[in-house]
Design a protein around this motif. Structure first.
Motif, PDB file in Angstrom:
ATOM      1  N   SER A 147       0.843  -1.195   0.000  1.00  0.00           N
ATOM      2  CA  SER A 147       0.000   0.000   0.000  1.00  0.00           C
ATOM      3  C   SER A 147       0.880   1.247   0.000  1.00  0.00           C
ATOM      4  CB  SER A 147      -0.907   0.000   1.233  1.00  0.00           C
ATOM      5  OG  SER A 147      -1.898   0.990   1.126  1.00  0.00           O
ATOM      6  N   SER A 171      -0.886  -0.893  -4.420  1.00  0.00           N
ATOM      7  CA  SER A 171      -2.234  -0.378  -4.167  1.00  0.00           C
ATOM      8  C   SER A 171      -2.068   1.036  -3.634  1.00  0.00           C
ATOM      9  CB  SER A 171      -2.971  -1.258  -3.149  1.00  0.00           C
ATOM     10  OG  SER A 171      -4.212  -0.668  -2.786  1.00  0.00           O
ATOM     11  N   VAL A 173      -3.250   4.674  -2.532  1.00  0.00           N
ATOM     12  CA  VAL A 173      -4.418   5.317  -1.931  1.00  0.00           C
ATOM     13  C   VAL A 173      -4.205   6.825  -1.995  1.00  0.00           C
ATOM     14  CG1 VAL A 173      -5.859   5.522   0.126  1.00  0.00           C
ATOM     15  CG2 VAL A 173      -4.784   3.329  -0.428  1.00  0.00           C
ATOM     16  N   SER A 181     -10.663   5.265   5.339  1.00  0.00           N
ATOM     17  CA  SER A 181     -10.593   4.799   3.945  1.00  0.00           C
ATOM     18  C   SER A 181      -9.286   4.060   3.670  1.00  0.00           C
ATOM     19  CB  SER A 181     -10.723   5.989   2.985  1.00  0.00           C
ATOM     20  OG  SER A 181     -12.005   6.562   3.058  1.00  0.00           O
ATOM     21  N   ARG A 185      -8.860  -0.041   2.662  1.00  0.00           N
ATOM     22  CA  ARG A 185      -8.165  -0.491   1.457  1.00  0.00           C
ATOM     23  C   ARG A 185      -6.972  -1.378   1.801  1.00  0.00           C
ATOM     24  NH1 ARG A 185     -11.207   3.660   0.656  1.00  0.00           N
ATOM     25  NH2 ARG A 185     -11.893   4.336  -1.438  1.00  0.00           N
ATOM     26  N   ASP A 188      -8.629  -4.789   2.765  1.00  0.00           N
ATOM     27  CA  ASP A 188      -9.235  -5.514   1.646  1.00  0.00           C
ATOM     28  C   ASP A 188      -8.171  -6.139   0.753  1.00  0.00           C
ATOM     29  OD1 ASP A 188     -11.929  -5.905   0.051  1.00  0.00           O
ATOM     30  OD2 ASP A 188     -10.424  -5.316  -1.425  1.00  0.00           O
ATOM     31  N   SER A 189      -7.074  -5.412   0.527  1.00  0.00           N
ATOM     32  CA  SER A 189      -6.021  -5.930  -0.343  1.00  0.00           C
ATOM     33  C   SER A 189      -4.990  -6.766   0.412  1.00  0.00           C
ATOM     34  CB  SER A 189      -5.317  -4.776  -1.061  1.00  0.00           C
ATOM     35  OG  SER A 189      -4.769  -3.862  -0.122  1.00  0.00           O
ATOM     36  N   TYR A 312      -8.626   1.254  -5.949  1.00  0.00           N
ATOM     37  CA  TYR A 312     -10.001   1.212  -5.445  1.00  0.00           C
ATOM     38  C   TYR A 312     -10.843   2.340  -6.025  1.00  0.00           C
ATOM     39  CZ  TYR A 312      -8.773  -2.544  -2.385  1.00  0.00           C
ATOM     40  OH  TYR A 312      -8.382  -3.777  -1.925  1.00  0.00           O
ATOM     41  N   GLY A 322     -11.867  -3.078  -5.485  1.00  0.00           N
ATOM     42  CA  GLY A 322     -10.453  -3.137  -5.831  1.00  0.00           C
ATOM     43  C   GLY A 322     -10.287  -3.549  -7.286  1.00  0.00           C
TER      44      GLY A 322
END
Length: 698
Positions: A147, A171, A173, A181, A185, A188-189, A312, A322
């Motif tokens: 992330s 990922s 953000v 938020s 994320r 989820d990932s 996302y 995603g």
């Protein structure tokens, strides 16, 4: 599909000079290439693929797919069996094969004028290799998710390409999103590592990014998910300042340059730097890690359909999706759309004003431009800071020739008139572009006449996070432009317009915009939830990819995007889920029910208009309004802050209990023509809502 002839009247044409050097110089050439791309995609995209390096060749079909959910699992595969590395193709190929090592990859322009940095392709390659080795030293391997929560700095590009070099999945953000938020994320990932920065300025406003990141990691821990490592870039703070009072500091050594031998001494800031929390069990310093890393790193060769990144996007159910993109198809598509839509030439300086936290920044700041060996401007600041001429000053400073921005920014700058634009020369500009939402004809005309002085064609691009790149767009020299129209499909894209029954409409018509076959860069799945992917995009009309957008086709065959059909809003070019905002509002103990709709906004395109029904005994007041706005900001981010909040003692519902948002949209706009309301359970609430409606933003 594509008209034989385009109209000569009421359209705008590119200049002869642009046509003379263009990759696609006229409409006849566009038609020829388009038909080839649709009828012989293997030949068309195979020619593109020859420009890139492949460790092994593909086997089987070049493009294989199933778009019909009634015939089995939805899938898209491009060049399956081939192996490559996208980072190698963006950097090593340009440095070693094309001898572009000394060419500028990025001119970084900071928030403050004078805060700047120039980075060549060779320097970018060295830094990416170093950080790839850092990631490997932290146990990151192929397939792991990383992330990234960073401002618009060169190190953000370094981080994402370092992931791609070792086959890790990034990922990113957006740095404007809240801790909640970010936490959502990360979880989820299932990210194993977070990369962030101490903070950054947006105009006068300090964003303490590390504080938000720490809050997100704590929220993850509270939900029994632990991110073991966090790498922090000191963007604002000095080495000795990267700690809060009383905490253990990282090693007190002089930081190495962010980009060796080339980084200019950044302008001394008169602003305060953030106090940065530091947890030595989790946190690591970017600079300290980079000091000991080698600048050589062999790329990990990836299969064409290996995942490249997750990004996302808001979902109509409220839970972000995603979107998963894979290596080869995305590379081919972003490289080709960038080259042809902006008519990129080797001496161009290109500037996309988007944030890399959105798909526009992924495709048209990082992957597309670098795949073409382009020189780009990377901008950290705001279009109105410190003056409303800032964007045009940057255009002049770097001699920008291809410029890509959002209609929101154009409408914002229109308010200040033409003088702030005309005080700058802008004589380097050749092509102007727009992205994020349909541009209204008035803004198009101002952009064309004032900014481009009627010399620059405007490429009004329609696409989505899911599409990977442009799908409806003019080509600068080939397509006569109609203000507000996305014009015609890009190569390989086959649009159709359907009615509610799923029947294809011919000629002038309006309905659901769908696509009949894939192109290399289309998304492959929703990460961890393929069933949601199929339900969202393919079940409504089996055999078609459903965009969720309405579309009109005029008598000349031009496509016009009319807006979202589902419960989504496009605010300043950012897609927001009404369900997500509603969920945030009802978390407040005073709110029993909430409904959110869009209301037209002169700058943002759409604004958030919220109806809230309060629990018994609670009175509506300004304090409550402020609490609700703060709650939404904390849950989602500042971009989702409501513009209007209306007290709604009751909401218009059908007899089955469904809220009629169509009626609420009319009330928000103060439009009395409500259409058929015979299914309302209680029509008396409508007049009360009209009487209570907000006339000014809260």
């Amino acid at each position: 599909m594509i008209p034989d002839k385009v109209p000569k009247d009421d359209v705008f044409h590119a200049s002869g000079d642009l046509k003379n050097e263009a990759h696609v110089p006229n409409f006849e050439k566009y038609k020829e290439l388009y038909h080839k791309s649709v009828e012989a995609p293997e030949e068309f995209w195979g020619d593109v693929a020859k420009e890139f390096y492949w460790k092994t060749k593909y086997s089987g079909q070049f493009l294989d797919y199933n778009f019909d959910v009634t015939k089995g699992k939805i899938y898209v595969k491009c060049m399956e069996g081939a192996t490559t590395n996208i980072c190698y193709n963006l950097l090593d190929r340009n440095v070693h094969e094309k001898k572009l090592g000394d060419k500028v990859a990025f001119y970084w322009e900071g928030n403050e004028p004078g805060d700047e940095l120039t980075v060549t392709y060779r320097e970018l390659l060295q830094q990416v290799c170093k950080f790839a080795n850092v990631l490997k030293s932290q146990g990151v391997k192929k397939g792991d998710r990383v992330s990234i929560y960073m401002p618009m700095v060169v190190e953000l590009v370094v981080a994402m390409l370092a992931c791609a070099r070792i086959g890790a999945v990034h990922s990113i953000v957006f740095a404007g999103f809240s801790a909640e938020s970010l936490c959502e994320r990360i979880m989820d990932s299932q990210c194993s590592l977070l990369i962030t920065a101490d903070g950054f300025y947006r105009g006068d406003k300090l964003i303490s990014l590390k504080v938000i990141a720490d809050e997100a990691l704590q929220k993850c821990r509270d939900k029994s998910f632990t991110v073991e490592r966090c790498i922090m870039l000191k963007h604002l703070s000095k080495e000795e300042e990267a700690t809060s009072p009383g905490s253990q500091s990282p090693p007190a050594k002089r930081p190495c340059p962010d980009l060796q031998e080339k980084e200019k001494e950044r302008a001394k800031r008169v602003r305060p730097v953030p106090q940065v929390p530091w947890n030595p069990e989790v946190d690591m310093c970017w600079h300290s890690l980079m000091r000991g890393a080698s600048d050589e790193c062999e790329p990990v060769w990836c299969d064409s359909e290996d995942p490249l990144f997750i990004l996302y996007t808001s979902g109509s159910t409220g839970k972000p999706k995603g979107v998963l993109h894979t290596v080869s198809g995305y590379m081919l598509y972003t490289a080709t759309t960038f080259k042809l839509v902006f008519d990129y030439q080797p001496n161009d300086v290109y500037w996309c004003t988007a944030d890399i936290g959105w798909i526009t920044g992924h495709s048209y700041i990082t992957y597309g431009p670098l795949a073409n060996g382009a020189t780009s401007v990377l901008f950290e600041g705001l279009p109105t800071y410190p003056t409303v001429s800032r964007m045009w000053e940057i255009v002049d400073k770097y001699r920008v020739s291809k410029f890509y921005t959002a209609p929101t920014a154009i409408r914002l700058l229109m308010k200040y008139g033409s003088e702030p634009v005309q005080k700058c020369k802008r004589d380097s500009l050749k092509v102007l572009g727009t992205v994020g939402e349909p541009i209204n004809p008035e803004a198009w005309q101002w952009y064309y006449s004032v900014v481009g002085e009627k010399k620059c064609p405007i490429v009004d691009t329609f696409w989505q996070t899911e599409t990977g790149g442009h799908v409806l767009t003019p080509l600068p020299a080939a397509t006569p432009m109609k203000p507000g129209s996305a014009t015609f499909p890009f190569f390989g894209v086959v649009p159709a317009i359907l009615n509610e029954s799923g029947e294809e409409l011919e000629g002038p018509s309006e309905g659901y915009l769908v696509f009949k076959q894939p192109w290399p860069g289309v998304m492959r799945s929703v990460f961890g939830n393929h069933e949601r992917f199929e339900t969202t995009y393919f079940k409504k009309f089996p055999g078609y990819y459903v965009t969720g957008d309405g579309c009109r086709r005029d008598k000349d065959g031009y496509y016009w995007i009319t807006g979202r059909i589902d419960d989504m809003l496009n605010v300043s070019g950012h897609l927001l889920s009404t369900a997500e905002v509603e969920s945030a509002l009802v978390e407040h103990e005073a709110v029993a029910e909430a409904a959110v709709v869009g209301r037209p906004h002169p700058v943002k395109g759409e604004s958030l208009y919220c109806f809230v029904t309060l629990t018994d005994g609670v009175s509506y007041n300004r304090t409550l309004e402020a609490e609700l706005k703060k709650l939404v900001r904390e849950k989602i981010g500042a971009i989702a802050t409501p513009d209007y909040i209306q007290n709604a003692p009751g909401l218009p519902k059908t007899r089955s209990g469904k809220i009629m948002r169509r009626v609420l949209r009319k009330i928000a706009r103060n439009e009395r023509d409500l259409g058929d309301v015979s299914t309302l359970a209680d029509s008396s609430v409508i007049e009360q809502l009209f009487q209570n409606r907000c006339c000014t933003a809260v």
